[in-house]
Design a protein around this motif. Structure first.
Motif, mmCIF file in Angstrom:
data_model
loop_
_atom_site.group_PDB
_atom_site.id
_atom_site.type_symbol
_atom_site.label_atom_id
_atom_site.label_comp_id
_atom_site.label_asym_id
_atom_site.label_seq_id
_atom_site.Cartn_x
_atom_site.Cartn_y
_atom_site.Cartn_z
ATOM 1 N N ALA A 14 -2.930 -0.159 -3.889
ATOM 2 C CA ALA A 14 -3.064 -0.775 -2.717
ATOM 3 C C ALA A 14 -3.132 -2.192 -3.324
ATOM 4 O O ALA A 14 -4.324 -2.407 -4.349
ATOM 5 N N CYS A 74 0.809 -1.050 -0.162
ATOM 6 C CA CYS A 74 0.015 -0.086 0.071
ATOM 7 C C CYS A 74 0.934 1.254 -0.063
ATOM 8 O O CYS A 74 1.897 1.497 0.841
ATOM 9 N N THR A 79 -5.424 -0.589 3.882
ATOM 10 C CA THR A 79 -4.987 -2.092 4.055
ATOM 11 C C THR A 79 -5.914 -2.902 4.710
ATOM 12 O O THR A 79 -6.099 -4.188 4.233
ATOM 13 N N TYR A 96 -3.683 6.230 -1.274
ATOM 14 C CA TYR A 96 -3.370 4.735 -0.248
ATOM 15 C C TYR A 96 -2.078 4.818 0.448
ATOM 16 O O TYR A 96 -1.294 4.265 0.384
#
Length: 212
Positions: free
Chosen positions: A161, A140, A190, A184
């Protein structure tokens, strides 16, 4: 006919009830006072302004809470719809279409890809990107232009991500790409992509077992 209040009587009442305005702060905020150079008047004016500022801050805070709650409720509904759609899918291609369409149309993702690879394909991707795609891997953030263009075939992707999902046949990679460089960067991204990955793994396992 109601008799008119005598200002003197009001004044005497307030003197006898000095705590009258303690539970009526909103009333103070609406009252008007004549400007004066005296210290007593200045002190009163500062107190009134402080109350007005506090009231305004409370209203702003409440509005923020309401907006956040609405956003969370919206995210929950969209996540629920995506989850149910995945669970109701009958093939790998249908799952792929559902995921890619949902993320781009409902979650504001600029580029979403769900692809499946053989072990040799993954070796090549790891060699090209320098990233690890073992079981449970999540990446990420913002990476080099070369890496993101290789993964998405889209020069506009600025942050990503990625989540790796493993099943008995192939290795899948769920990739979310944003045209914003800072999109992200947080843990919340995440957590969400891991949640979708886990659902995808379970559903693909179910489909594979039915087709075995």
């Amino acid at each position: 006919m109601t008799s008119k209040l005598d200002p003197k009587e009001v004044e005497l009442f307030l003197l006898d009830n000095l705590d009258f305005f303690e539970s009526r702060e909103s009333l103070i905020g609406e009252m008007k006072f004549k400007h004066s150079s005296s210290s007593a008047s200045s002190l009163l004016e500062r107190q009134i302004n402080k109350l007005r500022d506090e009231q305004s801050n409370l209203i702003d805070l409440l509005s923020s809470f309401v907006n956040t709650a609405q956003l969370n409720e919206d995210l929950f509904k969209k996540s629920k719809e995506l989850t149910l759609s995945i669970l109701g899918a009958s093939s790998r291609n249908q799952i792929k279409d559902i995921v890619q369409k949902s993320f781009t149309e409902n979650f504001g993702v600029n580029n979403c890809k769900l692809d499946f690879y053989s072990n040799s394909d993954i070796d090549e991707i790891e060699d090209k990107t320098g990233m690890s795609f073992h079981k449970g891997s999540v990446h990420c953030g913002s990476f080099s232009k070369e890496k993101m263009e290789f993964l998405f075939k889209d020069k506009n992707v600025e942050s990503v991500a990625l989540a790796v999902l493993i099943n008995s046949k192939e290795i899948g990679i769920l990739m979310l790409g944003s045209y914003e460089r800072t999109r992200y960067l947080g843990d919340e991204d995440t957590t969400f992509i891991e949640y979708i990955r886990d659902i995808l793994e379970k559903k693909l396992e179910s489909i594979d077992s039915l087709n075995a």
